[in-house]
Each structure stands twice: as C-alpha cells, then as structure tokens.
Design an enzyme around this catalytic site. Structure first.
Site, mmCIF file in Angstrom:
data_model
loop_
_atom_site.group_PDB
_atom_site.id
_atom_site.type_symbol
_atom_site.label_atom_id
_atom_site.label_comp_id
_atom_site.label_asym_id
_atom_site.label_seq_id
_atom_site.Cartn_x
_atom_site.Cartn_y
_atom_site.Cartn_z
ATOM 1 N N ASP A 1 24.325 -60.787 -22.585
ATOM 2 C CA ASP A 1 24.399 -62.082 -21.901
ATOM 3 C C ASP A 1 23.378 -63.021 -22.555
ATOM 4 O O ASP A 1 22.525 -63.604 -21.881
ATOM 5 C CB ASP A 1 24.141 -61.927 -20.389
ATOM 6 C CG ASP A 1 24.303 -63.247 -19.636
ATOM 7 O OD1 ASP A 1 24.903 -64.186 -20.200
ATOM 8 O OD2 ASP A 1 23.814 -63.340 -18.492
ATOM 9 N N HIS A 36 17.210 -59.480 -12.381
ATOM 10 C CA HIS A 36 17.836 -58.308 -12.995
ATOM 11 C C HIS A 36 17.222 -58.072 -14.359
ATOM 12 O O HIS A 36 16.589 -58.961 -14.923
ATOM 13 C CB HIS A 36 19.343 -58.527 -13.138
ATOM 14 C CG HIS A 36 19.715 -59.860 -13.737
ATOM 15 N ND1 HIS A 36 20.027 -60.949 -12.960
ATOM 16 C CD2 HIS A 36 19.788 -60.287 -15.016
ATOM 17 C CE1 HIS A 36 20.303 -61.982 -13.739
ATOM 18 N NE2 HIS A 36 20.151 -61.616 -15.000
ATOM 19 N N ASP A 67 15.337 -68.076 -13.843
ATOM 20 C CA ASP A 67 16.765 -67.768 -13.760
ATOM 21 C C ASP A 67 17.149 -67.284 -12.356
ATOM 22 O O ASP A 67 16.467 -66.434 -11.775
ATOM 23 C CB ASP A 67 17.053 -66.653 -14.774
ATOM 24 C CG ASP A 67 18.520 -66.319 -14.880
ATOM 25 O OD1 ASP A 67 19.255 -67.144 -15.435
ATOM 26 O OD2 ASP A 67 18.924 -65.228 -14.424
ATOM 27 N N GLU A 110 16.205 -72.418 -11.238
ATOM 28 C CA GLU A 110 17.657 -72.503 -11.228
ATOM 29 C C GLU A 110 18.063 -72.126 -9.801
ATOM 30 O O GLU A 110 18.134 -70.938 -9.467
ATOM 31 C CB GLU A 110 18.285 -71.535 -12.231
ATOM 32 C CG GLU A 110 19.796 -71.727 -12.269
ATOM 33 C CD GLU A 110 20.568 -70.631 -12.961
ATOM 34 O OE1 GLU A 110 21.612 -70.933 -13.525
ATOM 35 O OE2 GLU A 110 20.160 -69.463 -12.913
HETATM 36 C C1 NOJ Z 1 21.926 -68.192 -15.295
HETATM 37 C C2 NOJ Z 1 21.771 -68.428 -16.758
HETATM 38 O O1 NOJ Z 1 21.587 -69.798 -16.998
HETATM 39 C C3 NOJ Z 1 23.008 -67.856 -17.404
HETATM 40 O O2 NOJ Z 1 23.109 -68.237 -18.753
HETATM 41 C C4 NOJ Z 1 23.003 -66.363 -17.210
HETATM 42 O O3 NOJ Z 1 24.214 -65.821 -17.718
HETATM 43 C C5 NOJ Z 1 22.892 -65.995 -15.738
HETATM 44 N N1 NOJ Z 1 21.921 -66.771 -15.033
HETATM 45 C C6 NOJ Z 1 22.526 -64.536 -15.566
HETATM 46 O O4 NOJ Z 1 21.171 -64.336 -15.878
#
Ligand code: NOJ
Ligand code: CA
Length: 512
Positions: A59, A102, A207, A246
C-alpha cells in the site's frame, strides 16, 4: 500551538515520484534534498512526506515494516536526518507520515503476535480466541497463523489492526482501551514519534487518526483520549512539534489534540462542493468550475459551523489534492485552478499543495501500482523540465516507478517558469502575498461579507483585507462594507466603484 503553523504553507511529497538521483527509476531522499530550493522558491515553508519507511509496499508504504528505518529504496536514516537539516537551513519544517492504526503483516511485532506461544506482542493486534471465530462486521483473516485466532484488518489484507481496545467490550477477546496491552500500543507509537522527533523531524501527518479504538467508540471519545494523551507528551517534550490528522472531523480531531485536520474530499461535504462535485448526475456543480453554476452556500453551510466551533482549538487544512484524490486538473483548466488555489491560500487554516498541482499536472488513466488503484493516476512522476523523463530520472522509461504524462503539452516547471502568467508563477505570487500579510494566515479573523445561494461572487474578510472571488462565466457584483479600499492583488479584471465591487468572469481580488 507551534507558532510556525500560523504562516505555514505545506508541500506534500510522494517520495516515489518526486526526483530520482540514482537512476533506479524511483524518487529518493537525495532527490528531495536537491529540490528544497525549488520548494522554497514556490513559497512553501513546510513539507509532508508520505511514508518513507521500510515496507513491502503493498500500500505504497502505508504498510510499515519498520517504523524506525528508512526504506532502502529512498536512502538511509542518515539521509533523512540530512534532509531535516537541509530543510531547516532553508526555514522549512518537515512532517513525516505516522501510521498508528496498523502495520505491515511483515512487521516484527506482527510476526511475534502470530506465534502460538504467548509473548510480549500477543496482544499488540486485535485477535479473536479461535481461528473459526469471525470479528463482528470487520474484515479479518483466519487460518494463516499458528496461533488459534483470527486477526482484524484495518485497511487492506496486508495491514493488521493494532490493538487500542474497544469502546464497549462485548466479547471475551476484546480489551478495554485502558488494558495494559492497549496502553503498550499507544506507548510504542509515542516511542516511534520520539525516535524521529529526536532526529529533527517537526511532527507528523497522522494516517487514519480516527481508527484506533474499535466500536462502540461513541463520538470517538476513547480514540480522542489517546490523542489527548499523546498531545500532552508533545506539549511537554516537543512543544514545537505539530500533528495533523487524516480525520476530516475537526469537532473530534481538533478538540482532542490535533493542531490541524484535513478537510478531505468526501462526497457532498463543503470541500467537495468547491472543486470535485462531479459524482452527482446532472453535471459538475463545483463552485470553482466556471460553468458549474455552483452554490457557495453548500460550502459555507458545512464549513462555517466547523470553523466556528473549532477555531480556538486548531486549524482546518484545505488541500489542492492528496495522494488519494484525483488531481484537480482532471476537471479544471489552468484559469480555474488559479482561482481555486487563490481561494485555498486566502482562507483560514493551514493550506497544502500536492506536488505537481502547482503546474497543473494531469490525472492519468493508468494501471494500478502498489495498491493505488484509481489513486495511481495522481501519483505519477513530477515533471521538471523537457529533458529525458521530464527531468525526473535518468533511468530508461520502462524502469520508472510510474509513467509520465505522454502529452505533447505535459506541463513542466521549466516551461511555466518562463511564462509570467503561468499557474506556477501565480502560485508563487499567492504564497508571497500570504506570507506578507498576517491577515491571510492560519488564525487571522474570517468573516463572510457576501455569499448568496446560487449567486456570485463570494466575498469575505480576513483581518484588514477583503477578498473577492468570481469563478463563474458571468459578471458579478457585491457591496463592500466600506469605501476607499485599494486593490493589492488581482487575477482577471476587477473594478471598484466606491463601495461596490464589480468582478468580471473568472476573477479574484484582494483589497486593503
Ligand atoms: C490513508 C492513506 O492516505 C492511504 O493512502 C492509505 O492507503 C490508507 N490510509 C491506509 O493506510
Ligand atoms: Ca532512486
């Protein structure tokens, strides 16, 4: 509140795609260091760097394998420390990306946690007590560990949820947030923060900051308590460090310790109605789209209550875009983008420019990379100049992290620097203006002067300045509270007659 946030204008860097200095096709820390003078010249005095830590990159780095180690593809911990120093030499603050909800499934904590024998990390993640027992409503994985249990996922399959407990304990495998195991998770995250703050970083973008305590965490009060606790640590040990969430719920985030919270692109919220209101049938009704026939009240009805209720706690951050959001160039032309950025750089709070948006880079329709899917088109390499690979990398084109904009007229920094009326030069004028006027900065007063349903312009006051914006294709007029104001900055044609403001289509003005 760290005082530097007041005049901060952030630049978000997706490190993969910014500047490659060792020709492996992937951006690196050395590349960011090389471009710090560019960041400075843009008028940005703060950076947010997406996760640059060791990771299997399922990710894009939001699956952290080691919070304390820079991913080798970007460089070393020493390079990151040098980046902090070089940035500070230029009065640029640097936020790293903290992923507290996580880890990667390859993180050492998780490898321990999976083991059948109990150990220090057995309760670091959310586990049930049997491999045949699901986790009510949440995505989970069973059958992968020697341990007899299922574990909860926080996002993708590669991202097991760290254990901060449950708001209401209803099952025997759930823990309360004040269980020592959950406190240990929180303290481990503080340890990660201290590690980088001691090395010179200036704080964190956090995040999924709202994702810590699982249900029922009413009003996110238990998650909020964790952030309050972390904020107390910062206030005592690192009072100049900033945390930006976020979360996109300032009532919860700012009142629980965050210094700023992103106003994210959520369908139908105030921010979305400004520039990405194109998911509703019947066309694009974004306020900043010239033919959108947008309605500023849809923005204000959402934003004003949030602003009023939270302005004494922290800031709401307007973004041009981020690594998860379609680039604004997808739907807006250069002239519309100038007005959009003019608005974001004159509203209250701490603004963020996503790399490449300052030149209007396109959203590309390309295959997924590192768990990006539709987000991948926003993550392509920065277009610096007209040399090989637009100056991003010396690698052969097939080795690049992602393809470049193939168009003949792909925007570049080089071209736009030469054109006084380019988007890039307009951004520079706007950032300069914001730095010169305390009235335009994060905490200066904000008052709506003229805003009517389905009408243009939108006029507001910041301290001793009045700002007008008319993104539509029609002329628009508004009355000002007083006579004799002078134009100190404008885009397009604007005329002042006594106390009435006449704005031509697609114009913006700052009056003093
Ligand atoms: C939000 C992040 O901005 C995104 O890019 C990510 O895939 C998810 N959180 C999971 O950490
Ligand atoms: Ca590289």
């Amino acid at each position: 509140m760290p005082g530097w946030l007041r005049d901060a204008i952030f630049y978000e860097i997706y490190p993969q795609s910014f500047k490659d200095t060792n020709s492996d096709g992937i951006g690196d820390l050395e590349g960011i260091i090389e471009k710090l003078d560019y960041v400075k010249s843009l008028g940005c005095n703060a950076l947010w760097i997406n996760p640059c830590f060791d990771s299997p990159f399922k990710d894009a780095g939001y699956d952290v394998r080691d919070y304390k180690k820079v991913a080798p593809r970007y460089g070393t911990n020493e390079d990151l420390v040098r980046l902090f120093e070089e940035a500070h030499n230029r009065h640029i603050h640097v936020l790293l990306d903290l992923v507290p909800g996580h880890t990667s499934e390859e993180h050492e904590w998780f490898l321990e946690s999976k083991k059948a024998e109990r150990n220090e990390y057995s309760d670091r993640y959310v586990w049930t007590k049997a491999a045949f027992q699901g986790i009510g409503g949440h995505p989970y994985i069973g059958g992968e560990a020697d341990r007899d249990g299922c574990y909860m996922l926080n996002f993708f399959k590669c991202q097991p949820a760290l254990n901060y407990g449950f708001g209401k304990v209803t099952e025997d495998w759930q823990m309360s947030p004040d269980d020592p195991a959950c406190i240990a998770t929180r303290e481990a995250m503080k340890d990660v923060m201290r590690f980088w703050l001691d090395k010179g970083c200036d704080g964190f973008r956090v995040d999924m900051a709202d994702s810590l305590v699982k249900e029922d965490d009413e009003n996110k009060s238990a998650t909020g308590a964790i952030w309050k606790n972390i904020r107390e640590m910062l206030d005592t040990e690192y009072p100049e460090a900033a945390i930006i969430s976020e979360w996109s719920n300032p009532y919860q985030s700012l009142k629980n310790g965050f210094h700023a919270d992103f106003y994210l692109d959520h369908h139908g919220n105030g921010y979305n109605t400004l520039l990405r209101d194109n998911e509703t049938p019947g066309g694009d009704h974004s306020f900043l789209k010239k033919d959108g026939n947008g309605d500023i009240m849809r923005f204000l009805n959402d934003y004003l209550p949030k602003y009023d209720a939270t302005k004494d706690y922290g800031y709401i951050s307007f973004i041009t875009c981020n690594h998860d959001t379609p680039r604004p160039r997808r739907t807006l032309g250069y002239d519309e983008l100038k007005l959009a950025y003019a608005l974001f750089l004159t509203l209250p709070g701490v603004p963020f420019i996503y790399y490449g948006d300052e030149i209007g880079m396109r959203y590309l329709d390309i295959p997924t990379k590192e768990g990006g899917y539709h987000r991948t088109g926003t993550r392509t390499p920065m277009q610096w100049d007209n040399s090989k690979n637009h100056g991003f990398s010396n690698a052969s084109a097939d080795k690049l992290y992602l393809p470049l904009d193939p168009s003949e007229d792909a925007p570049t920094v080089e071209d736009q620097l030469k054109d006084p009326s380019s988007l890039l030069n307009t951004v520079k004028e706007l950032t300069k203006l914001r730095h010169e006027h305390a009235a335009l900065q994060a905490d200066a007063e904000f008052e709506v002067i003229y805003a009517e349903q389905d009408e243009f312009p939108f006029v507001f006051r910041r301290g001793d300045l009045i700002i007008g914006i008319n993104p539509s294709e029609k002329k628009a007029t508004a009355s000002l509270p007083k006579n004799g104001m002078k134009t100190i900055y404008s885009i397009g044609d604007v005329e002042l007659k006594d106390a009435s403001l006449h704005m031509q289509p697609q114009s913006f003005v700052v009056l003093k």
